[in-house]
Write an enzyme that holds these catalytic residues in place. Structure first.
Site, mmCIF file in Angstrom:
data_model
loop_
_atom_site.group_PDB
_atom_site.id
_atom_site.type_symbol
_atom_site.label_atom_id
_atom_site.label_comp_id
_atom_site.label_asym_id
_atom_site.label_seq_id
_atom_site.Cartn_x
_atom_site.Cartn_y
_atom_site.Cartn_z
ATOM 1 N N ALA A 120 0.683 -1.470 0.122
ATOM 2 C CA ALA A 120 -0.039 -0.401 -0.174
ATOM 3 C C ALA A 120 0.917 1.458 -0.522
ATOM 4 O O ALA A 120 0.887 2.192 0.949
ATOM 5 C CB ALA A 120 -1.427 0.204 1.508
ATOM 6 N N ASP A 209 -2.277 -8.456 -4.201
ATOM 7 C CA ASP A 209 -2.525 -6.732 -4.888
ATOM 8 C C ASP A 209 -3.552 -6.072 -4.032
ATOM 9 O O ASP A 209 -4.744 -6.394 -3.916
ATOM 10 C CB ASP A 209 -3.330 -6.451 -6.364
ATOM 11 C CG ASP A 209 -1.667 -6.418 -7.320
ATOM 12 O OD1 ASP A 209 -1.510 -6.514 -7.316
ATOM 13 O OD2 ASP A 209 -2.652 -5.855 -8.622
ATOM 14 N N GLU A 301 5.342 -9.113 -13.204
ATOM 15 C CA GLU A 301 4.431 -9.817 -13.527
ATOM 16 C C GLU A 301 4.932 -10.712 -14.820
ATOM 17 O O GLU A 301 4.833 -11.618 -15.129
ATOM 18 C CB GLU A 301 3.109 -9.658 -14.093
ATOM 19 C CG GLU A 301 2.385 -10.387 -14.345
ATOM 20 C CD GLU A 301 1.210 -9.534 -14.744
ATOM 21 O OE1 GLU A 301 0.124 -9.699 -14.085
ATOM 22 O OE2 GLU A 301 0.813 -9.199 -16.178
#
Length: 352
Positions: A120, A209, A301
């Site tokens: 975050a 996420d 990713e």
């Protein structure tokens, strides 16, 4: 009186047996499944040794005595509209193919802890409260859960009431002027967290996420050695359309005609030692690329997809486990368990 001929025969026989044993031992050491397999053994010579993880993590499953549940069948499946096993025989988890009571009965007595990491950083802190609140409702309910929040705004971490056995830990990280750098550093921070704070290899970790919410059960059905989630945007596509890194100069490169599925960077996990190896390898390859001024198409990713093409996941989670709120639900999606929320990237990212 000692018979010299008999003694000689015994000594010769012992010598022959010793030689045979030594040869057999050397042969076994060359073929043992515990060997450190290098990519040259199984892939073209240009594969990096860091790509391959030769660890084995078979889990012995013990069901509670006298637990009653519906009789399973091997001739009639509960889902005929989707594929439930990969070509390398890993389960693909969909709603309706597992028994949650049976699975929880198997895993709860193991006294395992589920770790979750969430980043975050910057304006993404605004999503943390809903993430944590919905995790309390749906993420491994009834298990011990430790959630590690990486943030540059520790004073803005919301107060969320957590059930017994569930804890929230906050780790301070620097902010960044590029969202790509925040994304890329996740593998490094996950690697360090496991090495410094999480020594118990029997536990599991999921990396998720923060700009997402839970809507339904995410539990023991998702546990496995190395766990990947198929990307909701590409699971119906031909692999020629996958956004793999296509430049051979990058260590995240997957050539045309190669690859299995396209996996999410926003949700993956497994046993601690498996995820540690994944994070360590992806970090190494990312940093090696960076020294040559290469940044893979989708940062970590892209490197994750490269790693999981070589090191096949032992369990694949369907798009139920990371849907996209802006997408209409396809017929095979019977439930959305976790999804990325609709957002304005211009408001939350430090750069375009």
């Amino acid at each position: 009186m000692i018979n010299v001929k008999s003694l000689t025969a015994v000594l010769v026989s012992a010598l022959i047996l010793g030689v045979l044993y030594l040869c057999n031992s050397l042969s076994y050491s060359r073929t043992s499944p515990q060997q450190n397999i290098t990519p040259n053994n199984i892939t073209p010579k240009n594969r990096l040794s860091a790509d391959v993880n030769a660890m084995s993590n078979e889990v012995h499953l013990v069901a509670p005595d006298h637990l009653q549940y519906e009789q399973p069948s091997i001739v009639q499946g509960s889902r005929t509209d989707v594929v439930t096993v990969t070509p390398w025989m890993a389960p693909i988890v969909w709603e309706g193919i597992f028994n949650p009571v049976l699975l929880d009965g198997i895993y709860k007595p193991k006294n395992i802890t589920i770790i979750a990491t969430v980043f975050a950083v910057g304006n993404y802190i605004r999503f943390l409260k809903k993430f944590l609140e919905t995790a309390e409702q749906h993420f491994f309910v009834g298990f011990k859960v430790h959630i590690y929040v990486f943030t540059d705004r520790p004073n803005e971490v919301p107060q969320v009431t957590m059930a017994s056995g569930r804890q929230l830990m906050v780790r301070l990280v620097p902010s960044s002027k590029r969202w790509q750098e925040i994304s890329a550093r996740r593998m490094e921070l996950i690697q360090i967290l496991i090495e410094e704070q999480l020594p118990n290899n029997r536990n599991y970790i999921f990396c998720l996420d923060v700009d997402s919410e839970f809507h339904g059960r995410w539990g023991s059905e998702s546990l496995g050695g190395l766990v990947a989630v198929t990307h909701p945007g590409y699971y119906r596509d031909a692999r020629s359309n996958f956004p793999y890194e296509r430049r051979p100069s990058s260590r995240a490169y997957i050539a045309p005609g190669e690859g299995d599925f396209y996996y999410c960077g926003g949700a993956f996990g497994g046993l601690l030692q498996e995820v540690h190896q994944l994070a360590k390898t992806c970090r190494h390859n990312f940093e090696a690329d960076a020294k040559e001024d290469i940044e893979a198409a989708w940062q970590e990713e892209s490197h994750l997809n490269r790693y999981m093409w070589i090191n096949k996941p032992s369990k694949v989670l369907s798009p139920e486990y990371l849907w996209q709120d802006f997408k209409p639900r396809n017929p095979e999606i019977h439930i959305v368990r976790f999804s990325g929320v609709v957002k304005n990237y211009a408001e939350i990212r430090p750069n375009p």
